[in-house]
Design an enzyme around this catalytic site. Structure first.
Site, short mmCIF file in Angstrom:
data_model
loop_
_atom_site.label_atom_id
_atom_site.label_comp_id
_atom_site.label_asym_id
_atom_site.label_seq_id
_atom_site.Cartn_x
_atom_site.Cartn_y
_atom_site.Cartn_z
CE LYS A 169 -3.76 2.51 0.29
NZ LYS A 169 -3.44 3.89 1.17
CD GLU A 176 -2.98 7.90 -4.07
OE1 GLU A 176 -3.64 6.81 -3.91
OE2 GLU A 176 -2.70 9.00 -3.29
#
EC number: 1.1.1.343
Lengths: 300, 300, 300, 300
Positions: A169, A176
């Site tokens: 993550k 991102e």
């Protein structure tokens, strides 16, 4: 099956609703009584405290923590200490640092699953992407819950042992940052380029069949639609940065070059340099030093 | 020997003075009569016009152009057209693009030397670094002048054929951008770091024996001394950029990665984005899109 | 005055020689007996052990550690434990992390000076640049030694309290990485550009009067002279990186953008990716994915 | 309606098939007779030459060029010269530079539409994203064809006047480079990080609900499935780069910082530096210069 959920913020509540919708039983606790009452209205069973929640779950307790990363996770685990054992499973669905998850997995009597959760508020309807680390048996046990919280069976997977879920993550978030900045550069050029373009129309056209189509590009389309072609009064100030910082720190540790992720993070820092960037102020002054170029001064 | 100098701006005037000091004769012209009169007071012979200057030089004319890059160079060469021949030598000491120099070398009847000049106003006392392109014989002919204008014989050299002098100067400037930004980053970190430091003292200590000592670092020392430890009212706005842009364009053409030079140039562009960086404004808005993070807004 | 020096590697030995040359007394210890004997030949007094060295210094001991950063520093301090007191001064002249220096300053009974040392082997003749952190009185006490080891009084200064010397040295090294890479980019473009250039001549011309002249550029000139214009068999592999990594880590901590320093560090990492860069291999494969472009394969 | 298609490469053929499938008539020409025969088998009408194709279209000719960018476009337009007039429409569906499109729009007697086409071979089934520049009336006239070639009405739009279609496509490709490299950095870190991960599973999990889901990430998933977790024998060599170069050139012209797009392009250049990166070789040698660090040498 039966799931205890600790933490009823925006994300925790989505977890509750999706698990209820899938036909499971849910016991909830939050320090905010109103949030508990609200979840009870939606069909969950209310608990008064973490011990009460643990108590009201039968044997083989399955508990999902959805509290802010850092101290709140440790505080919740402290309260669970002595109330859970090796047949129980605790899931940390927040944005914890993977090294904290490794530490907690060792320190907790229950089996521990670190679960990176991506998808944001939109996940309420679509479901999330869940990256899970920890023992295989615990992951298997929780599969019905993960099926409900994720977009479905394809939306969750066990990445590996303790910490791996939050590790993946963390890297997800680093990527991102870079993707957002990459789209931003493209639109910055279009906004300052040779043509007077409708950026919502550009985004929409790209989102329908172009190589760079993506969910983030759909969010760009939405942003232009809602804020206007020039983004209205959105300020040049990008908050956040902890998971991106962790990603770069880990890349330094592993000696892996991540220049785009680094630069995207650096842009955030730069956007928050309220007194201007010292490096550029010095460069400007040096141009006077060697070339007697006039130095722009701050107006009083 | 005898040298004609066209253009009596700051740099042209330094050329005149250094060549006079070395015992040569100098004929000068500038569109600014006062500049001509001033140079005449210093010992140069005044010319009324470019033809007059060409006329007053004997056979084997040696002419130094020190006019702004671009049209002024072409205008001066146009005026010299028909007045010079293959035994004459014209030097372009300005910051011309190397492709213009290649073109001009072909179009000019005289031998043509493109001369990259570095050192800034400080060169008045120390002499310049001169990077020269063009025919070997012409370079040899001008050696006494180059010895005078440069820091000495080691301060000038023939780089190669037409254009190579300005080519090497272009790359010099690209490196210069990156060096300035590199020092800037170091001082930005020191200025925002854990210690309350005297940046002039840091610079001075570094300039005395440290690996990174340099003339630019001496200029940093001077900047902190003159502007103060926080650079006072120097604005975050870096002007200029043409030679850096040329460097990156050429690096694109040659497919050579120059990420530091590029980034230093991009910082200049960024410092001039008066309405904020669109890319970062979009990134900030996207954080709302996927995470419902609050969007900082411009205050009205 | 009298100085004890622990550690007689290349740098430690230079310290000994420069302090002896300045007329001071020096007592030396190293685990390598030959190095001790050699220093004794040069006029130092030999000690058999660290306790022996401490013992042979009178009251108000001044001791310079020049051992590798990390455990060796702690080991030497452990041996000094109980042998020094608050009137004594210990200098760590190595490349320690500033946080270690802060910790050691607290843990050591003597006054502790962390001393960043720059200048490399060339410092043997020229002297070093010394960035010193710690108590003012201790810095003042050691001034005669610093005068001798540094290029002179201008070559050393007290930066601030404990750790500040190594902090400033850390940032110095980060800048150093970026400067090296910046010059490298310029020469890479020249080596692959439109002209057949003599890079030693370019360096020499720049070093004589150009804005980018520096000691590192003098080392470039030397490199081209000694290795040839194409750098001969020097491999594309840049070792080292710890101080650059520390600089970037600290910049992340302080949220200061350092894109050039980061990129210079990332180039080192990239040069050591012996199996190729995974990111680029994936990008190459993606070009097939969306465009059916042929994928270059490793030859067997 | 009736469309002439010149150029029956992979992309041209997809255009033919999709327009035929939508029920329109298509006349085709290519210099490769077999490609023409093949398209004729699929239901298109064959033309022997460009004039024959123009001739066989009635009044108000609509012609789609799908030939390689550059000279082939000009050659086809030359052949059309005199055969088309202001009521006709020519579409350039290739990857032309926008400035060429502006020039051609002026030079062509027909109305000219520059049409950036994205989607790759996958567009055969899904349809493309079409970014169109040129006169509104001509765009409106071609709408049935664009509906067929694109993913549908949402997959095409008029960006603005001549050149704007290829301009937006150029920027699209610049962003594409950066996105690919951003994903690549993330996977490079995962491949070299602390856990033994199944990168296909990571991609799949991300593609199901994560913020960074996208079509390019689906292609990553496919790449890991087809090449293996370590990408097998895919070489560290990224070909291509023209549209990315154009994007950076335009960003330089507009003074817009695009550091991520630049870096992604520079990585391609770096991957093709077969003799190693000169900049890094020099940096390695400089480490010897100031620190006597051993220089890694190429093995003979």
């Amino acid at each position: 099956m039966e799931l205890g959920v600790i933490g009823l913020g925006r994300m925790g509540r989505i977890v509750v609703d999706r698990v209820l919708d899938a036909g499971h039983d849910v016991v909830v606790f939050d320090i905010d009584d109103a949030a508990v009452a609200d979840a009870a209205d939606a069909g969950a069973r209310a608990a008064d405290s973490i011990p009460d929640l643990a108590d009201s779950l039968g044997e083989d307790k399955r508990i999902w923590l959805m509290v802010p990363a850092g101290d709140p996770v440790d505080a919740a685990l402290d309260e669970l200490d002595g109330l859970v054992d090796g047949d129980d499973v605790v899931v940390d669905g927040g944005n914890s640092h993977f090294e904290d998850s490794v530490r907690r997995a060792k320190a907790t009597d229950a089996a521990y699953l670190d679960c990176g959760t991506s998808g944001g508020p939109a996940g309420a309807e679509l479901g999330f992407s869940l990256m899970v680390g920890g023992p295989q048996w615990a992951y298997d046990e929780l599969t019905p819950v993960f099926d409900a919280v994720a977009t479905g069976p394809a939306g969750h997977d066990r990445m590996g042992p303790a910490g791996s879920g939050h590790y993946v993550k963390m890297v997800h978030n680093g990527v991102e940052y870079a993707l957002m900045q990459a789209y931003g550069e493209g639109f910055e050029l279009l906004a300052n380029g040779r043509y007077d373009l409708d950026l919502e129309a550009v985004s929409r056209t790209w989102n329908n069949g172009a190589v760079i189509r993506s969910w983030l590009l759909e969010l760009c389309e939405e942003a232009f639609r809602e804020e206007g072609n020039d983004l209205g009064d959105v300020a040049d100030r990008v908050e956040g940065g902890s998971t991106g910082t962790w990603t770069v720190q880990e890349a330094l540790e592993q000696e892996v070059p991540v220049p785009l992720i680094y630069q995207a993070l650096a842009e955030r820092f730069g956007s928050r340099a309220d007194d201007g960037r010292f490096s550029r102020r010095l460069a400007s002054r040096l141009r006077y030093g060697f070339g007697r170029h006039e130095v722009p001064r701050r107006s009083e």
